[in-house]
Design an enzyme around this catalytic site. Structure first.
Site, mmCIF file in Angstrom:
data_model
loop_
_atom_site.group_PDB
_atom_site.id
_atom_site.type_symbol
_atom_site.label_atom_id
_atom_site.label_comp_id
_atom_site.label_asym_id
_atom_site.label_seq_id
_atom_site.Cartn_x
_atom_site.Cartn_y
_atom_site.Cartn_z
ATOM 1 N N LYS A 162 13.677 50.211 33.849
ATOM 2 C CA LYS A 162 15.137 50.106 33.840
ATOM 3 C C LYS A 162 15.467 49.039 32.803
ATOM 4 C CE LYS A 162 19.362 50.566 35.748
ATOM 5 N NZ LYS A 162 20.107 51.828 35.873
ATOM 6 N N ASN A 206 23.224 66.443 41.266
ATOM 7 C CA ASN A 206 23.183 65.649 42.491
ATOM 8 C C ASN A 206 24.110 66.238 43.541
ATOM 9 O OD1 ASN A 206 21.320 63.623 42.309
ATOM 10 N ND2 ASN A 206 22.729 62.097 41.508
ATOM 11 N N ASN A 207 23.695 66.128 44.791
ATOM 12 C CA ASN A 207 24.517 66.508 45.940
ATOM 13 C C ASN A 207 24.862 67.992 45.958
ATOM 14 O OD1 ASN A 207 24.476 63.847 46.694
ATOM 15 N ND2 ASN A 207 26.490 63.382 45.863
ATOM 16 N N ASP A 237 17.897 49.118 41.571
ATOM 17 C CA ASP A 237 17.249 50.272 40.920
ATOM 18 C C ASP A 237 15.890 49.883 40.343
ATOM 19 O OD1 ASP A 237 19.382 51.838 41.584
ATOM 20 O OD2 ASP A 237 20.219 51.974 39.565
ATOM 21 N N GLU A 252 14.980 54.789 33.136
ATOM 22 C CA GLU A 252 16.286 55.101 33.717
ATOM 23 C C GLU A 252 17.387 54.494 32.852
ATOM 24 O OE1 GLU A 252 18.925 54.297 37.748
ATOM 25 O OE2 GLU A 252 16.761 53.975 37.787
ATOM 26 N N GLY A 253 18.416 55.280 32.601
ATOM 27 C CA GLY A 253 19.535 54.802 31.797
ATOM 28 C C GLY A 253 20.417 53.843 32.565
ATOM 29 N N VAL A 254 21.564 53.532 31.974
ATOM 30 C CA VAL A 254 22.478 52.593 32.631
ATOM 31 C C VAL A 254 23.904 53.109 32.455
ATOM 32 C CG1 VAL A 254 22.350 51.129 30.568
ATOM 33 C CG2 VAL A 254 23.323 50.200 32.683
ATOM 34 N N GLY A 255 24.409 53.735 33.514
ATOM 35 C CA GLY A 255 25.813 54.134 33.523
ATOM 36 C C GLY A 255 26.137 55.475 32.910
#
Length: 208
Positions: free
Chosen positions: A13, A143-144, A22, A83-86
């Protein structure tokens, strides 16, 4: 999942804003021999976009440090998941975005999207930008999926499959014991960038 498949793997991260939750999850999922600072070389305490947090804290984000830490992980491990950020166009500096960092790392990209109204536009714009950066989109994870009954969330996977030539995954499970077929050939290319916040959280990207 990667570890159980016999790969020495590490999560990364590059930038955390706010807490390091995270990064802590990635550290716990990684093979042994890492510290939290290996996984997360830049930690800003302000829970905003990196550029905003850096201004608030009167700090600069050290891109060279991030790249150095990634190369060290890439040398030590068979697979590195970043993992990216935002989101893909979240600013790290005024003229440098998450997409620019992905291009510097030269990674294939997994796009993680909240499955809801607006998902189609968001996903297609993100993948177009990924490809404009000269990178490969390895797939899209919704997602979801199935958590809501509206027609948009039910039909998004099929529409995306017709509009795109990348794998669309609408049933990604938390308890996978082996690498899915759609990801196997791509994750074993050494490294992967997830464009979004997390596989298990709402993403503003489409990366982490």
């Amino acid at each position: 999942m990667l570890r159980s498949s016999g790969l020495r793997s590490a999560g990364m991260k590059p930038i955390c804003c706010g807490d390091r939750h995270d990064a802590e999850l990635l550290l716990a999922a990684s093979s042994e021999g890492l510290t939290i600072d290996d996984v997360n070389p830049m930690w800003l305490r302000t829970p905003t976009a990196p550029f905003t947090a850096a201004m608030v804290e009167e700090r600069s984000i050290d891109i060279e440090l991030i790249l150095k830490k990634f190369l060290e992980l890439n040398h030590r491990f068979e697979c590195v998941v970043v993992e990216g950020v935002g989101g893909w166009l979240v600013p790290i500096r005024a003229d440098y975005f998450v997409g620019n960092l992905a291009a510097a790392l030269k990674l294939p990209v997994i796009v993680v999207v909240q499955n809801r109204l607006g998902c189609l536009n968001h996903t297609l714009l993100t993948i177009r930008s990924v490809e404009a950066h000269g990178l490969m989109c390895a797939g899209v994870i919704l997602n979801n999926f199935g958590s809501t009954a509206d027609i948009a969330s039910r039909t998004n996977p099929e529409v995306l499959q017709q509009c795109l030539s990348v794998p669309i995954v609408a049933d990604f499970q938390d308890d996978l014991s082996e690498i899915p077929d759609w990801l196997r050939g791509k994750c074993c290319q050494k490294s992967q960038l997830q464009a979004g916040r997390s596989l298990h959280r709402e993403s503003d990207s489409s990366v982490s």
